[in-house]
Design a protein around this motif. Sequence first.
Motif, PDB file in Angstrom:
ATOM      1  N   SER A   6       7.853   4.893  -2.354  1.00  0.00           N
ATOM      2  CA  SER A   6       7.729   3.976  -1.221  1.00  0.00           C
ATOM      3  C   SER A   6       8.282   4.668   0.018  1.00  0.00           C
ATOM      4  N   SER A   7       8.175   3.999   1.148  1.00  0.00           N
ATOM      5  CA  SER A   7       8.691   4.576   2.389  1.00  0.00           C
ATOM      6  C   SER A   7       9.402   3.500   3.188  1.00  0.00           C
ATOM      7  N   ALA A   8      10.564   3.861   3.735  1.00  0.00           N
ATOM      8  CA  ALA A   8      11.328   2.917   4.553  1.00  0.00           C
ATOM      9  C   ALA A   8      10.611   2.629   5.859  1.00  0.00           C
ATOM     10  N   GLU A   9       9.682   3.505   6.257  1.00  0.00           N
ATOM     11  CA  GLU A   9       8.987   3.336   7.531  1.00  0.00           C
ATOM     12  C   GLU A   9       7.602   2.729   7.359  1.00  0.00           C
ATOM     13  N   ARG A  10       7.311   2.188   6.184  1.00  0.00           N
ATOM     14  CA  ARG A  10       5.990   1.641   5.957  1.00  0.00           C
ATOM     15  C   ARG A  10       5.768   0.412   6.824  1.00  0.00           C
ATOM     16  N   SER A  11       4.506   0.181   7.129  1.00  0.00           N
ATOM     17  CA  SER A  11       4.152  -0.970   7.949  1.00  0.00           C
ATOM     18  C   SER A  11       4.032  -2.215   7.085  1.00  0.00           C
ATOM     19  N   ALA A  12       4.727  -3.268   7.460  1.00  0.00           N
ATOM     20  CA  ALA A  12       4.706  -4.495   6.662  1.00  0.00           C
ATOM     21  C   ALA A  12       3.406  -5.263   6.854  1.00  0.00           C
ATOM     22  N   HIS A  13       2.630  -4.923   7.880  1.00  0.00           N
ATOM     23  CA  HIS A  13       1.409  -5.664   8.196  1.00  0.00           C
ATOM     24  C   HIS A  13       0.158  -4.983   7.636  1.00  0.00           C
ATOM     25  N   PRO A  67     -13.188  18.325 -16.910  1.00  0.00           N
ATOM     26  CA  PRO A  67     -12.406  17.096 -16.757  1.00  0.00           C
ATOM     27  C   PRO A  67     -11.998  16.516 -18.104  1.00  0.00           C
ATOM     28  N   VAL A  68     -10.751  16.069 -18.190  1.00  0.00           N
ATOM     29  CA  VAL A  68     -10.246  15.437 -19.409  1.00  0.00           C
ATOM     30  C   VAL A  68     -10.130  13.934 -19.193  1.00  0.00           C
ATOM     31  N   THR A  69      -9.318  13.538 -18.232  1.00  0.00           N
ATOM     32  CA  THR A  69      -9.120  12.127 -17.931  1.00  0.00           C
ATOM     33  C   THR A  69      -8.626  11.996 -16.496  1.00  0.00           C
ATOM     34  N   ALA A  70      -8.705  10.793 -15.950  1.00  0.00           N
ATOM     35  CA  ALA A  70      -8.278  10.545 -14.573  1.00  0.00           C
ATOM     36  C   ALA A  70      -7.826   9.102 -14.438  1.00  0.00           C
ATOM     37  N   LYS A  71      -6.857   8.888 -13.556  1.00  0.00           N
ATOM     38  CA  LYS A  71      -6.356   7.543 -13.272  1.00  0.00           C
ATOM     39  C   LYS A  71      -6.003   7.456 -11.793  1.00  0.00           C
ATOM     40  N   ASP A  72      -6.118   6.248 -11.235  1.00  0.00           N
ATOM     41  CA  ASP A  72      -5.693   6.035  -9.852  1.00  0.00           C
ATOM     42  C   ASP A  72      -4.936   4.728  -9.761  1.00  0.00           C
ATOM     43  N   ALA A  73      -4.265   4.523  -8.638  1.00  0.00           N
ATOM     44  CA  ALA A  73      -3.444   3.336  -8.464  1.00  0.00           C
ATOM     45  C   ALA A  73      -3.566   2.796  -7.054  1.00  0.00           C
ATOM     46  N   VAL A  74      -3.356   1.497  -6.929  1.00  0.00           N
ATOM     47  CA  VAL A  74      -3.311   0.844  -5.620  1.00  0.00           C
ATOM     48  C   VAL A  74      -1.935   1.067  -5.012  1.00  0.00           C
ATOM     49  N   TYR A  75      -1.894   1.250  -3.685  1.00  0.00           N
ATOM     50  CA  TYR A  75      -0.615   1.464  -3.009  1.00  0.00           C
ATOM     51  C   TYR A  75      -0.431   0.391  -1.942  1.00  0.00           C
ATOM     52  N   GLU A  76       0.681  -0.332  -2.029  1.00  0.00           N
ATOM     53  CA  GLU A  76       0.984  -1.386  -1.066  1.00  0.00           C
ATOM     54  C   GLU A  76       2.300  -1.141  -0.346  1.00  0.00           C
ATOM     55  N   GLY A  77       2.802   0.055  -0.457  1.00  0.00           N
ATOM     56  CA  GLY A  77       4.064   0.384   0.192  1.00  0.00           C
ATOM     57  C   GLY A  77       5.193   0.548  -0.786  1.00  0.00           C
ATOM     58  N   ASP A  78       5.113  -0.174  -1.891  1.00  0.00           N
ATOM     59  CA  ASP A  78       6.099  -0.027  -2.959  1.00  0.00           C
ATOM     60  C   ASP A  78       5.658   1.113  -3.879  1.00  0.00           C
ATOM     61  N   VAL A 113      -3.393  16.205  -8.084  1.00  0.00           N
ATOM     62  CA  VAL A 113      -2.771  14.994  -7.550  1.00  0.00           C
ATOM     63  C   VAL A 113      -3.217  14.827  -6.104  1.00  0.00           C
ATOM     64  N   THR A 114      -3.887  13.711  -5.807  1.00  0.00           N
ATOM     65  CA  THR A 114      -4.445  13.482  -4.473  1.00  0.00           C
ATOM     66  C   THR A 114      -3.935  12.172  -3.908  1.00  0.00           C
ATOM     67  N   VAL A 115      -3.614  12.190  -2.618  1.00  0.00           N
ATOM     68  CA  VAL A 115      -3.202  10.983  -1.912  1.00  0.00           C
ATOM     69  C   VAL A 115      -4.287  10.623  -0.897  1.00  0.00           C
ATOM     70  N   ASN A 116      -4.740   9.396  -0.971  1.00  0.00           N
ATOM     71  CA  ASN A 116      -5.787   8.890  -0.088  1.00  0.00           C
ATOM     72  C   ASN A 116      -5.350   9.000   1.383  1.00  0.00           C
ATOM     73  N   PRO A 117      -6.237   9.482   2.274  1.00  0.00           N
ATOM     74  CA  PRO A 117      -5.882   9.549   3.706  1.00  0.00           C
ATOM     75  C   PRO A 117      -5.467   8.195   4.272  1.00  0.00           C
ATOM     76  N   ALA A 118      -6.005   7.096   3.702  1.00  0.00           N
ATOM     77  CA  ALA A 118      -5.681   5.766   4.212  1.00  0.00           C
ATOM     78  C   ALA A 118      -4.234   5.374   3.975  1.00  0.00           C
ATOM     79  N   VAL A 119      -3.522   6.116   3.110  1.00  0.00           N
ATOM     80  CA  VAL A 119      -2.108   5.830   2.881  1.00  0.00           C
ATOM     81  C   VAL A 119      -1.303   6.034   4.156  1.00  0.00           C
ATOM     82  N   ALA A 120      -1.841   6.795   5.096  1.00  0.00           N
ATOM     83  CA  ALA A 120      -1.158   6.992   6.382  1.00  0.00           C
ATOM     84  C   ALA A 120      -0.930   5.672   7.102  1.00  0.00           C
TER      85      ALA A 120
END
Length: 487
Positions: A265-272, A291-302, A339-346
Amino acid sequence: MRRLVAGRRGRAWLTVVAGVGLCGIAASAGAVGTGASDPYVFAEGAQNVRGTQGGTGAPRLTTGETYRSSLGAGASATAHYRVALDGAANAYVSVVAVPPLGSGVKAASSDGVTVTLQDQGGNECDSQRATFRSGAYPRPVAAVVERLVKTGGLRCQSAGTYDVAVERVAESDSTGGTWGLELKVATEPGLVTPATSEDPRTSPSATVRPPSGAGTQRTGGTGFNDARALSEGVWKDRVGPGQSHFFRVPVDWGQQLSVDAELSSSAERSAHASGVSAAFDVRLYNPARAPVTAKDAVYEGDPASVTLDPLPPVAYENRYQSHEDRAAMRFAGWYYLEVTVNPAVAQKLGDKAPLVTLRVTVGGSAAQPPDYVRDAGDFQITEADRKAAENGAGGAVWEDLEVAQGGASGGSADEKGGHGAGDGSSGAGSADAGASSGAGSASSPSTSPGSAVMMVIGVAGIGTGTALLLWLAVWRVVAVRRVRVRN
């Protein structure tokens, strides 16, 4: 005449040395430019080839070699290559597609490449499609086609020249442009005594308890060639929005690999800001880059976590499993994590690169390898591999520059300076102007070890050139004074 020749030789030597200094300046500038625009480090010494739109005249790929090519859009969205195979060894042709990155690049989750292997008679041996799968944003993906030699096989069993076709698949509104390609052919020797081809129907063992602890910093690489080596343990890295970091883990025969990953998580994340789907993507590839396997997750700041599906211990017989992920655990060697982080996480983190924690478990003791007729090549673990994992060979230096042009700044590694590539560095130039893995549009920057070396050479060259120019200036002044004294 001798004095004149000697004088010319002397001047020529000075010209060459001074030229070295000036070349050093150019090399330094070029290295900086390349390092800032190339998100994927191609294999050192990779040969440049240009695929053809049809099978006629297609370039030939040699087993054990790595090649660099490109794939266009529209009418140029298909490229053909040839590979000569014998009738005894299993063969794996891997294709890594490297699309350009950036906020201006539009992609769909179904975009990717389809790779097909055919024999001389036009019979399809194998086909595999690799897509972005989750999240409408580009990153490197890999596909592998195989030719397995087995008792009673009906096609693609004989020695001969096979056709490899790589086709780009994209939605109509996806961004065009050229994609970089890295191709590699690896062979697995046959067995002294042929193995049974029956599905072993074995399941992964009981749930594995991941290692605990604070973890150690190890910065990932840009691709398969400079992937950071990891052993069992807890490892941390900062992965900026839009970046893909690669790691590799040695897994021997009889051993079982388990991976848990967490995005902080990040202390500077936007609450909105709303949650980001497919924000954190983890992919596992086997030693053939399949490819063997892959998984992804939703990110809400936590914190968001990903646990790869349980996999069976590495065994030769796994290749006959009906589940693709279990079948991929078919040989020993380096297993790769992307390991990839979605650009929208910004939107959640602003200009901060989130911390990624990898908990890697390699369970079980090494078992006896199959009775191959010759050395297994890539499909084995050596003592040198184990030492590389312990020492953390590989990795890249990720700069604090804009990531994916989305206003987010990529996080630099906590261990400043990083490590050089363990077995790869920046490859040769592209097959054509567009083969440069997104050069010019890619903005997920990495400074490759090769670029770092060139920068050192460039700086040294600048110093040498400057010193020579000063020496020439002093020599001229002294010479003029001597002439005046004599006159």
